[in-house]
Each structure stands twice: as structure tokens, then as C-alpha cells.
Motif scaffolding. Sequence first.
Motif, PDB file in Angstrom:
ATOM      1  N   PHE A 122      -4.364  48.471  15.682  1.00 10.95           N
ATOM      2  CA  PHE A 122      -5.371  49.521  15.651  1.00 10.95           C
ATOM      3  C   PHE A 122      -4.655  50.862  15.690  1.00 10.95           C
ATOM      4  O   PHE A 122      -3.486  50.944  16.067  1.00 10.95           O
ATOM      5  CB  PHE A 122      -6.325  49.402  16.848  1.00 10.95           C
ATOM      6  N   ASN A 123      -5.327  51.918  15.339  1.00 12.05           N
ATOM      7  CA  ASN A 123      -4.704  53.236  15.370  1.00 12.05           C
ATOM      8  C   ASN A 123      -4.367  53.688  16.786  1.00 12.05           C
ATOM      9  O   ASN A 123      -3.356  54.338  17.017  1.00 12.05           O
ATOM     10  CB  ASN A 123      -5.606  54.272  14.713  1.00 12.05           C
ATOM     11  N   ILE A 124      -5.217  53.312  17.745  1.00 13.37           N
ATOM     12  CA  ILE A 124      -5.025  53.809  19.105  1.00 13.37           C
ATOM     13  C   ILE A 124      -3.798  53.196  19.779  1.00 13.37           C
ATOM     14  O   ILE A 124      -3.162  53.823  20.610  1.00 13.37           O
ATOM     15  CB  ILE A 124      -6.288  53.588  19.960  1.00 13.37           C
ATOM     16  N   ASP A 125      -3.424  51.978  19.434  1.00 17.84           N
ATOM     17  CA  ASP A 125      -2.279  51.381  20.117  1.00 17.84           C
ATOM     18  C   ASP A 125      -0.939  51.858  19.562  1.00 17.84           C
ATOM     19  O   ASP A 125       0.113  51.426  20.004  1.00 17.84           O
ATOM     20  CB  ASP A 125      -2.354  49.860  20.145  1.00 17.84           C
ATOM     21  N   GLY A 126      -0.961  52.800  18.641  1.00 23.50           N
ATOM     22  CA  GLY A 126       0.261  53.436  18.166  1.00 23.50           C
ATOM     23  C   GLY A 126       0.600  54.702  18.931  1.00 23.50           C
ATOM     24  O   GLY A 126       1.655  55.298  18.733  1.00 23.50           O
ATOM     25  N   ILE A 127      -0.280  55.111  19.848  1.00 20.47           N
ATOM     26  CA  ILE A 127      -0.059  56.320  20.646  1.00 20.47           C
ATOM     27  C   ILE A 127       1.066  56.054  21.645  1.00 20.47           C
ATOM     28  O   ILE A 127       1.175  54.978  22.212  1.00 20.47           O
ATOM     29  CB  ILE A 127      -1.345  56.716  21.392  1.00 20.47           C
ATOM     30  N   THR A 128       1.903  57.063  21.865  1.00 17.91           N
ATOM     31  CA  THR A 128       2.987  56.935  22.838  1.00 17.91           C
ATOM     32  C   THR A 128       2.421  56.629  24.220  1.00 17.91           C
ATOM     33  O   THR A 128       1.473  57.263  24.670  1.00 17.91           O
ATOM     34  CB  THR A 128       3.801  58.243  22.896  1.00 17.91           C
ATOM     35  N   ALA A 129       3.006  55.646  24.879  1.00 14.57           N
ATOM     36  CA  ALA A 129       2.640  55.196  26.234  1.00 14.57           C
ATOM     37  C   ALA A 129       1.245  54.576  26.296  1.00 14.57           C
ATOM     38  O   ALA A 129       0.676  54.461  27.374  1.00 14.57           O
ATOM     39  CB  ALA A 129       2.765  56.325  27.246  1.00 14.57           C
ATOM     40  N   PHE A 130       0.711  54.130  25.161  1.00 13.19           N
ATOM     41  CA  PHE A 130      -0.620  53.518  25.176  1.00 13.19           C
ATOM     42  C   PHE A 130      -0.644  52.280  26.059  1.00 13.19           C
ATOM     43  O   PHE A 130      -1.573  52.097  26.853  1.00 13.19           O
ATOM     44  CB  PHE A 130      -1.062  53.128  23.758  1.00 13.19           C
ATOM     45  N   HIS A 131       0.372  51.426  25.941  1.00 15.22           N
ATOM     46  CA  HIS A 131       0.376  50.178  26.704  1.00 15.22           C
ATOM     47  C   HIS A 131       0.523  50.428  28.203  1.00 15.22           C
ATOM     48  O   HIS A 131      -0.022  49.686  29.020  1.00 15.22           O
ATOM     49  CB  HIS A 131       1.471  49.253  26.184  1.00 15.22           C
ATOM     50  N   ALA A 132       1.243  51.487  28.561  1.00 15.52           N
ATOM     51  CA  ALA A 132       1.357  51.844  29.978  1.00 15.52           C
ATOM     52  C   ALA A 132       0.003  52.275  30.529  1.00 15.52           C
ATOM     53  O   ALA A 132      -0.420  51.843  31.613  1.00 15.52           O
ATOM     54  CB  ALA A 132       2.381  52.960  30.158  1.00 15.52           C
ATOM     55  N   TRP A 133      -0.697  53.138  29.778  1.00 20.07           N
ATOM     56  CA  TRP A 133      -2.026  53.580  30.229  1.00 20.07           C
ATOM     57  C   TRP A 133      -3.029  52.435  30.223  1.00 20.07           C
ATOM     58  O   TRP A 133      -3.876  52.334  31.113  1.00 20.07           O
ATOM     59  CB  TRP A 133      -2.541  54.734  29.372  1.00 20.07           C
ATOM     60  N   TRP A 134      -2.952  51.572  29.225  1.00 19.23           N
ATOM     61  CA  TRP A 134      -3.872  50.428  29.138  1.00 19.23           C
ATOM     62  C   TRP A 134      -3.654  49.485  30.332  1.00 19.23           C
ATOM     63  O   TRP A 134      -4.610  49.026  30.953  1.00 19.23           O
ATOM     64  CB  TRP A 134      -3.658  49.685  27.824  1.00 19.23           C
ATOM     65  N   GLY A 135      -2.409  49.216  30.665  1.00 21.96           N
ATOM     66  CA  GLY A 135      -2.109  48.361  31.810  1.00 21.96           C
ATOM     67  C   GLY A 135      -2.558  48.966  33.119  1.00 21.96           C
ATOM     68  O   GLY A 135      -3.123  48.287  33.981  1.00 21.96           O
ATOM     69  N   PHE A 136      -2.322  50.282  33.281  1.00 22.72           N
ATOM     70  CA  PHE A 136      -2.758  50.956  34.503  1.00 22.72           C
ATOM     71  C   PHE A 136      -4.281  50.940  34.609  1.00 22.72           C
ATOM     72  O   PHE A 136      -4.833  50.699  35.687  1.00 22.72           O
ATOM     73  CB  PHE A 136      -2.246  52.393  34.534  1.00 22.72           C
TER      74      PHE A 136
END
Length: 128
Positions: A77-91
Motif C-alpha cells: 500500500f502507499n502508506i506502508d512506504g512512509i519512513t518509520a511506518f512499521h515502528a508507528w504501526w507496532g507502537f
Amino acid sequence: MSDSTKPPHLSDHGEHALPDDSQTSPVAKVLFGWTSKPWTGRVLFILLGVVSLGLVLVEPLLEVMAGEGHHFRHTYFNIDGITAFHAWWGFGAFALVVLAGWPLGRLMRRDEDYYKDEAEPAGEEPHE
């Protein structure tokens, strides 16, 4: 437990007393002795923060090094290409689970006297 007794692992001031390490092997002291030091929690927290921040800062560098038209990660998806997306999603997922635990705990919690039997005093079993 009466007011005059205290748990064996607490000192007179309510602080955790150091365990008796007379039965601890020397190898265990070398490998795990650092875990009982007072600075351990603070150092681990700071170390985790530094590693996390470092990984977030390295992510844009990896994207630049991948070159034009190539990505070092494959996004769906477009949103999961944002820098630190996975860190914010996990938090966010972690925070949601923790916050959802409070109402769930209230829903499932029993009263303190749930097991109390009015016919017999607590701690005594009936004799036959």
C-alpha cells in the motif's frame, strides 16, 4: 498475612533485598549477575531507544542507496512506504492492546470476596 509480617524478599523499608547468592554458581554470576544491578533497567531502556532511533534514521539512507526506481522493501500500500511506518504501526497496535486490557479487566474481574463463605471463617477448612 498480618501487618507485622513482611514478605521475605523485601527489606524493612519495603525495598527489594539482595538475594542470598551462596547457592549461585560462579558461571551464573558471570552470565546473569548484571540483571540484579540497579542500573540494568535504565541502561536497557536507553539502549533500546538508541537502537530504535538508529534503525529509523538508517531507513531513508537505505532507500537512497537502493537507487532510482528500486525500493529496498516491497510495499503493498502507499502508506506502508512512509519512513518509520512499521515502528508507528507496532507502537499503535501495542498501545491498543494495552488500552483494551483495562475495560476487559474490569469486565472480567471478580469481587474481592467472591470466594468468601459466610458460614466459615476464611482460611479454615471444615472438619468431618
